[in-house]
Design a protein around this motif. Structure first.
Motif, PDB file in Angstrom:
ATOM      1  N   GLU A  20      56.950  19.412  45.141  1.00  0.00           N
ATOM      2  CA  GLU A  20      57.041  20.089  43.841  1.00  0.00           C
ATOM      3  C   GLU A  20      55.648  20.369  43.280  1.00  0.00           C
ATOM      4  O   GLU A  20      55.423  21.419  42.653  1.00  0.00           O
ATOM      5  CB  GLU A  20      57.843  19.243  42.857  1.00  0.00           C
ATOM      6  CG  GLU A  20      59.326  19.151  43.156  1.00  0.00           C
ATOM      7  CD  GLU A  20      59.660  18.147  44.252  1.00  0.00           C
ATOM      8  OE1 GLU A  20      58.709  17.527  44.800  1.00  0.00           O
ATOM      9  OE2 GLU A  20      60.854  18.001  44.579  1.00  0.00           O
ATOM     10  N   VAL A  24      54.274  23.428  44.959  1.00  0.00           N
ATOM     11  CA  VAL A  24      54.874  24.648  44.406  1.00  0.00           C
ATOM     12  C   VAL A  24      54.264  24.952  43.042  1.00  0.00           C
ATOM     13  O   VAL A  24      53.929  26.098  42.718  1.00  0.00           O
ATOM     14  CB  VAL A  24      56.403  24.498  44.309  1.00  0.00           C
ATOM     15  CG1 VAL A  24      57.013  25.685  43.565  1.00  0.00           C
ATOM     16  CG2 VAL A  24      57.018  24.360  45.693  1.00  0.00           C
ATOM     17  N   GLU A  25      54.084  23.921  42.236  1.00  0.00           N
ATOM     18  CA  GLU A  25      53.561  24.116  40.883  1.00  0.00           C
ATOM     19  C   GLU A  25      52.129  24.640  40.889  1.00  0.00           C
ATOM     20  O   GLU A  25      51.764  25.478  40.051  1.00  0.00           O
ATOM     21  CB  GLU A  25      53.607  22.771  40.138  1.00  0.00           C
ATOM     22  CG  GLU A  25      53.124  22.858  38.689  1.00  0.00           C
ATOM     23  CD  GLU A  25      53.093  21.500  38.003  1.00  0.00           C
ATOM     24  OE1 GLU A  25      52.402  21.375  36.981  1.00  0.00           O
ATOM     25  OE2 GLU A  25      53.764  20.552  38.491  1.00  0.00           O
ATOM     26  N   ASP A  55      51.997  28.019  44.492  1.00  0.00           N
ATOM     27  CA  ASP A  55      53.059  28.929  44.913  1.00  0.00           C
ATOM     28  C   ASP A  55      52.611  30.379  44.727  1.00  0.00           C
ATOM     29  O   ASP A  55      52.195  30.778  43.635  1.00  0.00           O
ATOM     30  CB  ASP A  55      54.330  28.665  44.098  1.00  0.00           C
ATOM     31  CG  ASP A  55      55.426  29.643  44.462  1.00  0.00           C
ATOM     32  OD1 ASP A  55      55.664  29.847  45.666  1.00  0.00           O
ATOM     33  OD2 ASP A  55      56.032  30.233  43.537  1.00  0.00           O
ATOM     34  N   SER A  73      54.671  33.018  45.784  1.00  0.00           N
ATOM     35  CA  SER A  73      55.862  33.797  46.131  1.00  0.00           C
ATOM     36  C   SER A  73      55.922  35.126  45.398  1.00  0.00           C
ATOM     37  O   SER A  73      56.698  36.011  45.761  1.00  0.00           O
ATOM     38  CB  SER A  73      57.128  32.984  45.842  1.00  0.00           C
ATOM     39  OG  SER A  73      57.178  32.624  44.472  1.00  0.00           O
ATOM     40  N   HIS A 116      56.376  30.984  51.436  1.00  0.00           N
ATOM     41  CA  HIS A 116      56.477  30.693  50.008  1.00  0.00           C
ATOM     42  C   HIS A 116      57.668  31.414  49.377  1.00  0.00           C
ATOM     43  O   HIS A 116      58.104  31.050  48.287  1.00  0.00           O
ATOM     44  CB  HIS A 116      55.219  31.166  49.262  1.00  0.00           C
ATOM     45  CG  HIS A 116      53.975  30.435  49.649  1.00  0.00           C
ATOM     46  ND1 HIS A 116      52.986  30.117  48.745  1.00  0.00           N
ATOM     47  CD2 HIS A 116      53.538  29.945  50.826  1.00  0.00           C
ATOM     48  CE1 HIS A 116      52.005  29.498  49.354  1.00  0.00           C
ATOM     49  NE2 HIS A 116      52.318  29.387  50.630  1.00  0.00           N
ATOM     50  N   MET A 138      60.660  31.492  49.718  1.00  0.00           N
ATOM     51  CA  MET A 138      61.897  30.756  49.411  1.00  0.00           C
ATOM     52  C   MET A 138      61.854  30.191  48.003  1.00  0.00           C
ATOM     53  O   MET A 138      62.875  29.737  47.483  1.00  0.00           O
ATOM     54  CB  MET A 138      62.104  29.641  50.441  1.00  0.00           C
ATOM     55  CG  MET A 138      62.497  30.181  51.807  1.00  0.00           C
ATOM     56  SD  MET A 138      62.736  28.906  53.064  1.00  0.00           S
ATOM     57  CE  MET A 138      61.035  28.540  53.485  1.00  0.00           C
ATOM     58  N   SER A 139      60.658  30.217  47.368  1.00  0.00           N
ATOM     59  CA  SER A 139      60.531  29.744  45.987  1.00  0.00           C
ATOM     60  C   SER A 139      60.638  30.888  44.978  1.00  0.00           C
ATOM     61  O   SER A 139      60.475  30.664  43.786  1.00  0.00           O
ATOM     62  CB  SER A 139      59.176  29.052  45.796  1.00  0.00           C
ATOM     63  OG  SER A 139      58.978  28.058  46.760  1.00  0.00           O
ATOM     64  N   CYS A 140      60.881  32.113  45.465  1.00  0.00           N
ATOM     65  CA  CYS A 140      60.840  33.260  44.559  1.00  0.00           C
ATOM     66  C   CYS A 140      62.126  33.419  43.754  1.00  0.00           C
ATOM     67  O   CYS A 140      62.161  34.206  42.812  1.00  0.00           O
ATOM     68  CB  CYS A 140      60.568  34.539  45.345  1.00  0.00           C
ATOM     69  SG  CYS A 140      61.976  35.143  46.288  1.00  0.00           S
ATOM     70  N   THR A 141      63.162  32.708  44.127  1.00  0.00           N
ATOM     71  CA  THR A 141      64.426  32.842  43.389  1.00  0.00           C
ATOM     72  C   THR A 141      64.297  32.147  42.029  1.00  0.00           C
ATOM     73  O   THR A 141      63.485  31.247  41.845  1.00  0.00           O
ATOM     74  CB  THR A 141      65.578  32.205  44.178  1.00  0.00           C
ATOM     75  OG1 THR A 141      65.243  30.849  44.490  1.00  0.00           O
ATOM     76  CG2 THR A 141      65.829  32.964  45.472  1.00  0.00           C
ATOM     77  N   HIS A 142      65.108  32.591  41.087  1.00  0.00           N
ATOM     78  CA  HIS A 142      65.052  32.041  39.723  1.00  0.00           C
ATOM     79  C   HIS A 142      66.315  31.237  39.469  1.00  0.00           C
ATOM     80  O   HIS A 142      67.424  31.622  39.873  1.00  0.00           O
ATOM     81  CB  HIS A 142      64.937  33.180  38.708  1.00  0.00           C
ATOM     82  CG  HIS A 142      64.437  32.718  37.363  1.00  0.00           C
ATOM     83  ND1 HIS A 142      65.271  32.137  36.440  1.00  0.00           N
ATOM     84  CD2 HIS A 142      63.198  32.747  36.822  1.00  0.00           C
ATOM     85  CE1 HIS A 142      64.565  31.829  35.358  1.00  0.00           C
ATOM     86  NE2 HIS A 142      63.299  32.193  35.559  1.00  0.00           N
ATOM     87  N   GLU A 143      66.131  30.107  38.785  1.00  0.00           N
ATOM     88  CA  GLU A 143      67.268  29.210  38.544  1.00  0.00           C
ATOM     89  C   GLU A 143      68.335  29.863  37.665  1.00  0.00           C
ATOM     90  O   GLU A 143      69.502  29.461  37.694  1.00  0.00           O
ATOM     91  CB  GLU A 143      66.786  27.910  37.896  1.00  0.00           C
ATOM     92  CG  GLU A 143      66.020  28.121  36.607  1.00  0.00           C
ATOM     93  CD  GLU A 143      65.375  26.849  36.100  1.00  0.00           C
ATOM     94  OE1 GLU A 143      64.814  26.904  34.994  1.00  0.00           O
ATOM     95  OE2 GLU A 143      65.429  25.829  36.795  1.00  0.00           O
TER      96      GLU A 143
END
Length: 990
Positions: free
Chosen positions: A392, A395-396, A399, A401, A436, A438-443
Motif C-alpha cells: 500500500e 502504491v501511495e 503509483d 497508473s 501499475h 491494476m491500480s487505476c480503477t476507482h473504488e
C-alpha cells in the motif's frame, strides 16, 4: 471540529482526510458541471425510476435543483464554505510547515544532499527520523490541490493572512493545471481569474494570479528531474549493494519515490495540456531513466520486504513499545520467521479516532498540549506501515497508473526513449509501468474492476512496448549480421584470385592493373585502430544492442491483469522470423533470371549469421539453440510454418528446373572424372557456371544447409521426374510391344533382329529419356555422396553403424526388411544395390487397367528396347568417349547408372530376378557386334566409344560380372576400344 493542522500536533490523519474531503467534493461538483447532457441524464433516470417503481424518485426535485444551482460550481461553493472558512483556512495555513519545504529548487536539494546515503557515512546506519514522518512523503500534487481549491473556497484568507497568500502564490507558480480525475484537468489561473474578477476589491489578487502565471515555467521542474535522476540512481545502487540499509533508510526510499512520482505526473499532465508547445521544458527525453530508477527502488522494496519487516518489528518491540506501554510490547514481540501475518490497521484506526475525539472544541484532552505524544505516534504509525502495508505504501508513493489515461503521451515517451541510444537500456520501464495499471480503477466504480473495462487497452499497450523493443533489438542484430556477413564474404576463396595474380605478376615483374588504381584492402584491416576514440559502425551497433538487451533481460516476466508477459520470448520469436527471412533472402533467388547463390557462399553467410546470434546469449538469457533448431529444421522442409518457400524448395527447384534442364538441352555434361557437371561450349553462353554449383564442395555445402530431411526431399523430387520419364518409356514400349516380343526370342538370329529393329519406332526418344534418367541419377549420387561425407563428420559412429548394418544383410532376407534397411542407408547417404526412393516412386505408377503380369512384361521389354537401341548411338558425333572426363559429351555414359537402377527398381517391384533380367539385357545388347560389320563410316564413327558402355554397365552393376559380359561380348573388343579412344584422344589433342 476545531482547527486540525499539520503543525506537529499529531493530527496529520485527521487534517489530511478533512482536506481530501473538501477537494473530493469540489472535484465532484466541477466534473458534474462538465457533463453537457447532465439534465437529460437525470431526466431519463427519473423516467426509468417511474417506469420501474410506479412513482418518481422522492429526491428527484432536490437533485434537479442541485444541478441548476451548481451550473457554476466554484461560485456556489464559495458561498457554501463561508461558515467553514476558519477551519479550512487554519488547516491550509498549517501547510506552511510542510509545503514550502517540499517545494524547493533542485539547487537547494543538491546543497542539502537530499536523499544521499553516502553524504554522511558515519550516520548511514542511523534510522531516518522526522517530527512529521507522514508529511515527508506526502504528494506535492495533493498539497497543491488542497491549497488551490481550499483558498478559492475561502478566498477571504488571502487578504487577511500573509502566510495564506504566500502558499497561494507558491502553488500558482508551481503548476498551471491540476488533475481533477484521471485525464480531466483544472486550469488554475484562468478559473481563479474568472472567479475573482467579479469580486470587488480583488484587483490585487488578479494581478497576483497573472504574475504567477508568467512565472509558472517548467525550468524548475526540469532541474528537479535532472537532480532526481542522479539521486535515485545513487540510492538504488547503494541499496542493491547493501539491502540491509532499507531498514533504517526506508523513509528516504519513500521520499524519493514520492518526489519522482510528483515530477513525472507534473510533466505528463502539463505536456498534454500546455499551450506553449514550443518550449523544451515540457519535453524530457530522459524521463525513462527516472521511471527506471523508481522501478528499481520498488523492486528492492518488494524483494527485501522481509528485511524491512524484521527491522521494524524489532524497532516497534524494542523501542516504540517501551515508550507507549508494556501491552503493545507483548503483542509485538513476534519474530518474522514464525510466519504470523501482522495487521496494525486496528491500531492506526484507533489513533485516527483519538485525533477526531480530541479535535472537538470541548474535548478534555487536546493533542496540541501533548505534542511529543503526537510526534511519537506519527513515527509509530509509519513503522507499523513498514511491517504490514509495504504494498500500500508503494502504491501511495509511486503509483503511475495515470499513464493509462494518457496513452498517446505514453507511447510518444516510449518512442523517444528508443530513439535515444543512451536511454534504450531504460525502455523496460514502460512495460513495467503497465503493471501499475491494476491500480487505476476507482473504488466508486466497482464495475471497472468486475468487468475489466480497460484490460484490453492495457494489455495491448504492454504488448506493443515489448514488441517494439524486440523489433529494435532484432533490427540491430540484423545490421550486425549484415556487417559480419560482409566481413565473412571477404574471406571467400574467389576474392583471393586477384591477390594471387598480383603476387605471381610481381615475381615475373609484369605490370598489373591501371596506374592510380587503389589497392584493395585485405580482410582484417577493420580491426586495426589508430586510437581508442575511433568508433566504427559495428561498435555503435554492439553498444546499442547491449543497452537494449539489458532492458529486455531486466525482468523474466511481467504480470498485467492476470496476463503474464515474457520479454525474452518476444525477442526469441522475432529472431526466429528474421532468421528465417534472412536465410531465404541470402539465397538471392531470382525467378526471372533463374539466379541463385552458391551453396558454399550461402553456408558461409549462414554461419556468420549464427555466430552473431550465438553471441546474443552474452546479452540476454535466451536459448539461441532453440531458435536454430526451429528455423533450420523448418528450412529442411518444402514450406516453413508460415507456408513460405524454404531454401530446400528453392534449391530443389533450381537444380531441377535450371541446371538439369540445361543438361537435357545439351548445354551441360556430367564429368565423372571431376564428379561435377560442366558447361559445354555452345553458341548461347549460360548465365551460370554449372561446375560452381555441382562440384564436391558445393554439394557438401548443400547437404550442410538442407540436412538429411532436405536431401530426402530433393531425392523425392528427382525421383518424381524419373518416374514421369519411365511412364513415357512404358508408353513407347506398348507402341512397339509386338516387335519387341519377337526380338526378345531372336537374340541368336542377327539378320532377323536387324529386320525387326527397322520396324521399331521412337528409338532416339527411348535413348534420350534413359539418358535424362541417368543424368538425374548421377546428380543424385553426387548429392548422396556429399550427404554421406557431411554426416560422417557430424555423426561418424552412427553412420558407421548404419553402414555396417547395410553391408551385412543376408541374401535370404525378406525384401520388405531389406528395403527398410536400404531406406535407412539411403537417408544416411549410403549407396544401395536397390534405390528405395526409386522403388517408391515407380511403385506409385501401377495402372489399374493393366495386370501385374503385363506390367512385368513391359518392364522386361523396356530393357530389351534400350539394349537393342544402343548401336544407334555410334552414329552420333557427340558420342565420342573422352578419357579426360571419363565419359561422353552427350552424357550417354549416364546410361550405365540408369539401366542398372531402373532394372533393380522395376524388378524389385514386380518381384522378378534382377540378375536374370540384366543378363537378358547383355544378350540383347550383343547386337552391338553387328556395328563391326557395317561399312558406312558415318554409322560407325563412334563405334569404340559405344562399346565402352557395356563395360560401364557391368562396372556400375552390383549384379553383373565381367565373366557374364565375356560370354556375350568378347573382352578383346573392349580392350581394343579403350586403346582406340585413347589413341584418338591423343591425336586430337596434338
Amino acid at each position: 471540529i476545531a482547527c486540525p493542522s499539520f503543525r506537529g500536533n499529531g493530527e496529520f490523519d485527521l487534517t489530511k482526510n478533512y482536506l481530501d474531503l473538501v477537494v473530493t467534493y469540489t472535484t465532484l461538483m466541477i466534473i458534474l458541471s462538465r457533463i453537457e447532457e447532465r439534465k437529460a441524464i437525470i431526466g431519463l433516470y427519473n423516467y426509468a425510476h417511474e417506469m420501474t417503481h410506479g412513482a418518481s424518485d422522492r429526491e428527484y426535485p432536490r437533485l434537479g435543483q442541485m444541478i441548476v444551482d451548481y451550473e457554476n460550481p466554484l461560485k456556489k461553493m464559495m458561498e457554501e464554505f463561508v461558515p467553514h472558512g476558519k477551519s479550512l483556512s487554519d488547516a491550509l495555513v498549517s501547510l506552511q510547515m510542510v509545503y514550502p519545504r517540499r517545494n524547493l529548487s533542485a539547487d537547494q536539494w543538491r546543497n542539502a544532499q537530499l536523499l544521499s546515503l553516502i553524504s554522511a557515512p558515519s550516520t548511514m546506519l542511523n534510522p531516518a527520523q522526522s517530527d512529521t514522518m507522514p508529511c515527508e512523503y506526502l504528494s506535492l500534487d495533493t498539497m497543491e490541490k488542497w491549497i488551490v481549491f481550499g483558498f478559492i473556497l475561502c478566498h477571504v484568507a488571502l487578504n487577511s493572512d500573509a502566510a495564506a497568500l504566500s502558499l497561494w502564490k507558491l502553488a500558482l507558480q508551481s503548476s498551471t493545471c491540476l488533475c481533477l480525475f484521471r485525464d480531466e484537468v483544472f486550469h488554475i489561473h484562468k478559473a481563479a481569474e474568472d472567479l475573482f474578477v467579479n469580486i470587488r476589491g480583488y484587483n490585487k489578487r488578479i494581478n497576483d494570479i497573472r504574475e504567477c502565471k508568467e512565472q509558472a515555467l517548467g525550468s524548475m521542474h526540469r532541474e528537479r528531474r535532472k537532480f532526481l535522476r542522479s539521486a535515485l540512481k545513487e540510492l538504488a545502487t547503494v541499496l542493491a549493494d547493501q539491502p540491509g540499509l532499507l531498514g533504517p533508510k526506508a523513509l528516504f526510499v519513500f521520499m524519493a519515490l514520492s518526489f519522482a512520482r510528483d515530477e513525472i505526473i507534473w510533466l505528463l499532465r502539463h505536456a498534454d495540456n500546455i499551450q506553449k508547445k514550443s518550449t523544451d521544458d515540457f519535453i524530457d527525453k530522459h524521463i525513462a531513466e527516472l521511471i527506471f530508477y523508481m522501478e528499481e527502488l520498488r523492486a528492492h522494496v518488494r524483494k527485501y520486504g522481509p528485511v524491512m519487516q524484521r527491522y521494524y518489528v524489532q524497532y516497534l518491540s524494542g523501542f516504540d513499545a517501551v515508550v507507549l506501554n508494556e501491552l503493545v510490547q507483548c503483542d509485538l514481540c513476534v519474530s518474522v520467521e514464525d510466519g504470523e501475518v501482522f495487521d496494525f490497521r486496528g491500531m492506526r484506526l484507533d489513533w485516527f479516532r483519538l485525533q477526531a475525539y480530541t479535535s472537538v472544541s470541548k474535548a478534555s484532552l487536546g493533542l496540541a498540549d501533548h505534542k511529543e505524544l503526537g510526534k511519537m505516534m506519527n513515527t509509530i504509525i509509519f513503522h507499523t506501515k513498514m511491517v504490514d502495508s509495504l504494498v500500500e505504501m508503494l502504491v501511495e508513493t509511486s503509483d503511475l497508473s495515470i499513464f493509462c489515461f494518457y496513452s498517446r503521451a505514453f507511447e510518444k515517451m516510449f518512442q523517444q526513449c528508443l530513439e535515444l541510444p543512451s536511454q534504450s537500456r531504460h525502455s523496460v520501464c514502460f512495460p513495467l509501468l503497465c503493471t501499475h495499471f491494476m491500480s487505476c480503477t476507482h473504488e466508486l466504480c466497482p464495475e471497472e474492476v468486475n468487468t475489466h473495462m480497460h484490460t484490453k487497452t492495457h494489455l495491448s499497450l504492454c504488448n506493443m512496448f515489448l514488441d517494439e523493443m524486440a523489433k529494435q533489438a532484432r533490427n540491430l542484430i540484423t545490421d550486425i549480421c549484415t556487417e559480419q556477413c560482409t566481413l565473412s564474404d571477404q574471406l571467400l576463396p574467389k576474392h583471393c584470385a586477384k591477390t594471387i595474380s598480383q603476387a605471381v605478376n610481381k615475381k615475373s615483374k609484369k605490370a598489373t592493373g591501371k596506374k592510380g588504381e587503389p589497392e584493395r584492402e585485405k580482410p582484417g584491416v577493420e580491426s586495426m585502430r589508430k586510437n581508442r576514440l575511433l568508433v566504427t559502425n559495428l561498435d555503435k551497433l554492439h553498444t546499442a544492442l547491449s543497452e537494449l538487451c539489458f532492458s529486455i533481460n531486466y525482468v523474466p516476466n511481467l504480470i498485467v491483469w492476470e496476463h503474464t508477459f515474457t520479454p525474452r520470448e518476444y525477442l526469441t520469436s522475432h529472431l526466429e522470423i528474421r532468421f528465417t527471412k534472412s536465410i531465404v533472402g541470402m539465397t538471392m533467388y531470382n525467378q526471372a533470371t533463374q539466379e541463385i547463390a552458391k551453396p558454399s557462399e550461402l553456408l558461409t553467410s549462414v554461419r556468420a549469421y549464427m555466430t552473431v546470434l550465438q553471441s546474443i546469449e552474452n546479452y540476454v538469457t535466451i536459448d539461441i539453440t532453440r531458435v536454430f533448431n526451429n528455423v533450420l529444421l523448418q528450412q529442411t522442409q518444402h514450406l516453413d510454418s508460415h507456408g513460405e518457400p524454404t531454401i530446400t524448395s528453392l534449391y530443389t527447384n533450381w537444380y531441377l528446373e535450371t541446371l538439369l534442364r540445361q543438361v537435357s538441352n545439351g548445354h551441360i555434361a556430367y564429368f565423372p572424372a571431376m564428379k561435377a557437371f560442366v558447361n559445354l561450349p555452345t553458341e548461347n553462353e549460360l548465365t551460370f557456371n554449372a561446375e560452381e554449383y555441382s562440384d564436391i564442395s558445393e554439394m557438401r555445402s548443400l547437404s550442410e544447409l538442407l540436412g538429411p530431411y532436405g536431401m530426402k526431399f530433393l531425392s523425392e523430387s528427382l525421383m518424381w521426374h524419373i518416374s514421369s520419364q519411365v511412364a513415357e518409356l512404358k508408353k513407347l514400349v506398348v507402341e512397339n510391344m509386338e516387335v519387341l516380343t519377337q526380338m526378345r526370342t531372336s537374340f541368336d538370329k542377327p539378320d532377323h533382329m536387324a529386320a525387326l529393329f527397322k520396324k521399331l519406332t521412337s528409338v532416339d526418344s527411348v535413348l534420350k529419356r534413359m539418358t535424362i534418367i541417368g543424368v538425374i541419377l548421377s546428380f543424385r549420387s553426387l548429392a548422396q555422396e556429399a550427404l554421406r561425407d557431411v554426416l560422417s563428420c557430424h555423426i561418424p559412429f552412427l553412420v558407421s553403424s548404419v553402414e555396417d548394418f547395410k553391408d551385412h544383410i543376408p541374401r535370404e532376407t525378406d525384401m520388405k526388411v531389406a528395403m527398410n534397411v536400404y531406406e535407412l542407408s539411403s537417408a544416411a547417404g549410403l549407396p544401395c544395390e536397390i534405390d528405395p526412393a526409386l522403388v517408391v516412386a515407380l511403385s506409385s505408377q501401377k495402372s489399374e487397367n493393366i495386370s501385374p503380369e503385363e506390367e512385368y512384361k513391359i518392364a522386361c521389354l523396356l530393357m530389351v528396347f534400350v539394349a537393342v537401341s544402343l548401336p544407334t548411338l555410334a552414329s552420333n558425333v557427340m558420342s565420342q568417349y573422352s578419357p579426360a572426363i571419363e565419359g561422353h559429351c552427350n552424357n550417354i555414359h549416364c546410361l550405365a547408372k540408369a539401366i542398372n537402377q531402373i532394372a533393380a527398381a522395376l524388378f524389385t517391384i514386380h518381384k522378378g530376378s534382377i540378375e536374370d533380367r540384366l543378363k537378358e539385357f547383355l544378350l540383347a545388347s550383343s547386337s552391338l557386334l553387328k556395328i563391326g560389320q557395317e561399312t558406312d563410316k558415318m554409322t560407325t564413327r563412334n563405334r569404340e566409344s559405344v562399346y565402352l558402355l557395356l563395360d560401364m554397365i557391368v562396372q556400375e552393376s552390383p549384379f553383373l560380372t565381367m565373366d557374364l559380359l565375356e560370354s556375350c561380348f568378347p573382352y578383346v573388343l573392349l580392350r581394343n576400344a579403350y586403346h582406340a579412344v585413347y589413341k584418338q584422344s591423343i591425336s586430337a589433342n596434338a
